[in-house]
Design an enzyme around this catalytic site. Structure first.
Site, PDB file in Angstrom:
ATOM      1  N   ASP A 304      15.396 -84.368 -26.387  1.00  0.00           N
ATOM      2  CA  ASP A 304      14.115 -84.857 -27.112  1.00  0.00           C
ATOM      3  C   ASP A 304      12.971 -84.694 -26.076  1.00  0.00           C
ATOM      4  OD1 ASP A 304      12.276 -86.715 -28.643  1.00  0.00           O
ATOM      5  OD2 ASP A 304      13.032 -88.250 -26.958  1.00  0.00           O
ATOM      6  N   ASP A 501      16.827 -90.513 -25.198  1.00  0.00           N
ATOM      7  CA  ASP A 501      16.801 -91.774 -24.552  1.00  0.00           C
ATOM      8  C   ASP A 501      16.366 -92.875 -25.569  1.00  0.00           C
ATOM      9  OD1 ASP A 501      14.332 -90.901 -24.787  1.00  0.00           O
ATOM     10  OD2 ASP A 501      13.570 -92.474 -23.098  1.00  0.00           O
ATOM     11  N   ASP A 505      16.790 -91.472 -31.208  1.00  0.00           N
ATOM     12  CA  ASP A 505      17.766 -90.391 -30.753  1.00  0.00           C
ATOM     13  C   ASP A 505      19.277 -90.536 -31.096  1.00  0.00           C
ATOM     14  OD1 ASP A 505      15.611 -88.525 -29.588  1.00  0.00           O
ATOM     15  OD2 ASP A 505      15.649 -89.759 -27.893  1.00  0.00           O
TER      16      ASP A 505
END
Length: 757
Positions: A304, A501, A505
């Site tokens: 990400d 995080d 996700d």
């Protein structure tokens, strides 16, 4: 553990009975020990066989049954201890952790504030989120999570969507705009009309998606079972041939005893437990040996953007000011006023002032304007911080240029008004982590062949960050479901490692072969869905974890191969009648000691490929890093000063130039001198080579030379220099800005990370 305790107790009790001459009692105790371990072992093996899995446990069960059948009870008891001990160790430390999403549900919005019907007053009741129905009018107070999907009414809402979309900066949602559950209200009270119940809202959909992704993941075959799949048929064939050739079933039992895959049952789990312990010392929690094994096999990294390779929070990147207005003056007034604001951007502005060493003043007469910003009085000045409309005056051309620049570079603008006029514009962005690019390089060195960024952020912002960190591909503007699809597409080609995080996700982490969560900031949703959790706020620990995993797997494989090789030699001796079952059990114990000692090497650091600076030198680097953070705003202000030179009145010009020289000679040059004289010799020694720091030392020389030029040009300017002098000074300031930014970025990525303690 209870089974292991019973087996050890039984083996020891039988030994005591034999020592005192009670042979019959010893036989009975050992027989009971074998049966106690055999019953659950048969159940485990039967369950594996139903799934068509032939593992290391099958050979151990056959050995237990055969020793019981031919009366080799001591050998059977020894095998029972080894088997139960290995099983306990593996169950406790290496079994893949179930993706328990209880924490994801526990942080879901549980309550909602619903307006009472039939009342003209603004009266609200607090109810369970599950009780909200479509059409209910709700209020979400500052700092609260949005309980259900809805649309805004009455006033604009300032919403932090980072946990859902990954967008780091809050968004302004006008009346009629959609607000999703799981996002956070960071502005004034938000008024919503519910458009979906809690079960049908965005947050619950994320939980459902994470569960489906976890359930759809392919089962993992442990290393011990992969080797046992080849050892089992060879053992059965050799045991059968030994029996047929000699006519003595005891020889077949001896073959089974020495073939008991204790190197697989014990040494492999011990190696992985040691590797997990090594990771834990570095702040990386691995949820089981299987997760560490998969981490070692990963070839594709998916990650990400927001909060992973970026800091995940806005910071002041630059300050653009009106002519004749110092940037420090604008930042100090804005930071002083924003001390009274709870807005997420206010925290970033206050941090910009304090990190630059500014003495902030206490504001007075502070008023928060809904959806606009905050105004008040600071040191006798009327100050406004927020949107351009809050400043009141028409937006000047230089501020419009700053706004266009921010839009082009994916930044957000905050206008600062002082005494009724626009005095400055603060440009905020989500900064890339200092160790992001270096981490990607280390991961490639560790065996990662492809890196892919998957983010919900805009394509232009994602592309810039991906280029900075060296990603091979980018998937931007992805929903959580889109992230899962991208992960599955990559997983079909190679073993994947997904790093994230946020709540958004969690499904992708569950879908990857290995999910890694950055949990330093308490992102429990992603942490629960992940196999690995990095508990410190350092992305570079990911590269360390991969390196540790690969070394651990190599040691485990080495232990297994050596152990099986020695067992095969012992099997041949047993088949020839050289080893009896009891002696074979003792030989197997000696083999176990060898491979276990080898497996314990995974506890050590190995031969690190990454140099480190430790002790006093590491402390020095951290101090210099703090200096970098302190001088960063002053360096960022140099281009603005260069633009203002021609417009400043002589008194103001001389004052600004005096401040500049004081900064350059009093802070910048001493910092670079400490770098060169105290730090670089240690860095050069750590990196090796003839002169590893030569390029950075040359940059130091260029910085010193530019500062000397600026000193001379400033002296000429104050003495009434020509327009050419101002032009040369402007060029020198822009050159200094560029080289110092490049130099500091290089140090932060390549040298300062060596002090990771």
């Amino acid at each position: 553990m209870a089974l292991t305790t019973a087996a050890v107790t039984g083996l020891a009790a039988g030994g005591v009975a034999t020592f005192v001459g009670a042979g019959g009692l010893a036989t009975a105790v050992w027989s009971v020990t074998i049966v106690v371990v055999l019953l659950p072992a048969v159940w485990w093996v039967a369950g594996a066989l139903r799934q068509r899995q032939f593992g290391a446990d099958t050979i151990a069960v056959l050995a237990l049954i055969s020793t019981l059948a031919v009366g080799e009870h001591l050998a059977g008891a020894v095998i029972a201890v080894m088997f139960s001990g290995g099983r306990a160790l593996e169950e406790r430390a290496t079994q893949r952790a179930e993706r328990d999403l209880s924490a994801l549900m526990s942080i879901a919005p549980r309550y909602a504030h619903r307006r009472l019907t039939g009342s003209d007053a603004e009266t609200y009741e607090t109810i369970e989120a599950s009780e909200v129905r479509v059409g209910d009018q709700l209020i979400v107070r500052p700092g609260e999570a949005v309980p259900v999907d809805g649309t805004t009414v009455k006033e604009p809402a300032t919403i932090d969507e980072s946990m859902i979309t990954g967008e780091p900066l809050p968004v302004e949602i006008e009346p009629g705009g959609e607000v999703r559950s799981g996002t956070v209200n960071v502005g004034s009270p938000a008024y919503l009309v519910c458009t979906a119940t809690a079960d049908d809202s965005t947050y619950t959909g994320l939980v459902r998606l994470a569960r489906e992704a976890a359930a759809g993941s392919a089962p993992f075959v442990r290393m011990a079972d992969r080797y046992a799949a080849f050892l089992l048929p060879a053992t059965l064939v050799l045991a059968g041939l030994a029996w047929l050739w000699s006519g003595d079933p005891v020889r077949a039992v001896a073959v089974l005893v020495v073939a008991t895959p204790c190197p697989l049952i014990l040494a492999v789990p011990i190696a992985f437990v040691s590797g997990m312990s090594r990771c834990a010392r570095r702040g990386v929690v691995v949820k089981g040996g299987a997760a560490l094994d998969r981490l070692a096999q990963a070839r594709v990294l998916l990650f990400d953007k927001t909060g992973t390779v970026t800091q995940g929070r806005p910071v002041v990147a630059d300050t653009v000011t009106a002519p004749n207005v110092p940037a420090d003056h604008v930042v100090r007034l804005a930071a002083s006023l924003d001390q009274a604001s709870s807005h997420v951007l206010a925290g970033a502005i206050v941090e910009a002032g304090t990190s630059a060493g500014m003495a902030l003043s206490a504001p007075s007469d502070v008023v928060e304007v809904l959806g606009q910003g905050v105004r008040g009085e600071v040191d006798g000045h009327a100050v406004a911080v927020g949107k351009a409309a809050l400043v009141g005056a028409p937006v000047p051309a230089w501020a419009e240029a700053a706004r266009r620049r921010a839009a082009t570079n994916g930044m957000i603008t905050v206008f600062v008004g002082v005494d009724g006029r626009c005095a400055g514009v603060l440009l905020l962005r989500d900064r890339i982590r200092d160790d992001a690019a270096r981490t990607m390089r280390l991961l490639r060195r560790a065996g990662i062949e492809r890196t892919v960024m998957i983010t919900g952020d805009r394509a232009d912002a994602a592309a810039r960050v991906a280029a900075r960190v060296g990603a091979d591909a980018v998937h931007a503007e992805q929903t959580p479901a889109g992230k899962v699809d991208a992960v599955r597409a990559e997983t079909a080609q190679a073993k994947t490692l997904m790093v994230g995080d946020g709540i958004n996700d969690a499904p992708a982490l569950a879908a990857a072969d290995v999910g890694v969560a950055l949990g330093a900031r308490g992102a429990s949703a992603s942490s629960e869905a992940a196999d690995v959790v990095i508990t410190v706020d350092r992305l570079s620990r990911l590269a360390e974890a991969v390196a540790i995993a690969r070394r651990t797997r190599a040691i485990a494989r080495q232990s297994a191969v050596v152990g099986i090789g020695l067992s095969v030699i012992a099997m041949g001796a047993a088949a020839a009648g050289v080893l009896t079952p009891v002696v074979g059990a003792l030989v197997q114990e000696a083999i176990d000691v060898v491979v276990i000692l080898n497996a314990l090497r995974a506890l050590g650091p190995g031969r690190s490929r990454t140099p480190q600076l430790r002790g006093d030198v590491a402390d020095l680097v951290r101090q210099l890093d703090e200096t970098h953070r302190r001088i960063r705003p002053r360096i960022a202000a140099l281009p603005q000063l260069a633009e203002d030179l021609a417009d400043l009145d002589p008194p103001e010009l001389h004052s600004r130039l005096d401040e500049l020289i004081a900064f350059l000679t009093g802070e910048l040059l001493p910092h670079e001198q400490v770098d060169e004289e105290l730090l670089y010799p240690h860095v050069g020694k750590a990196l090796g080579g003839t002169d590893a720091t030569a390029p950075m030392s040359q940059q130091h020389a260029e910085i010193v030379d530019l500062v000397r030029q600026i000193e001379l040009l400033v002296a000429e300017t104050k003495a009434g220099g020509s327009p050419e002098t101002l032009r040369d000074l402007r060029h020198a300031l822009l050159a200094l800005h560029s080289i110092v930014r490049l130099h500091n970025a290089s140090e932060e990525q390549n040298y300062h990370v060596l002090a990771d303690g």
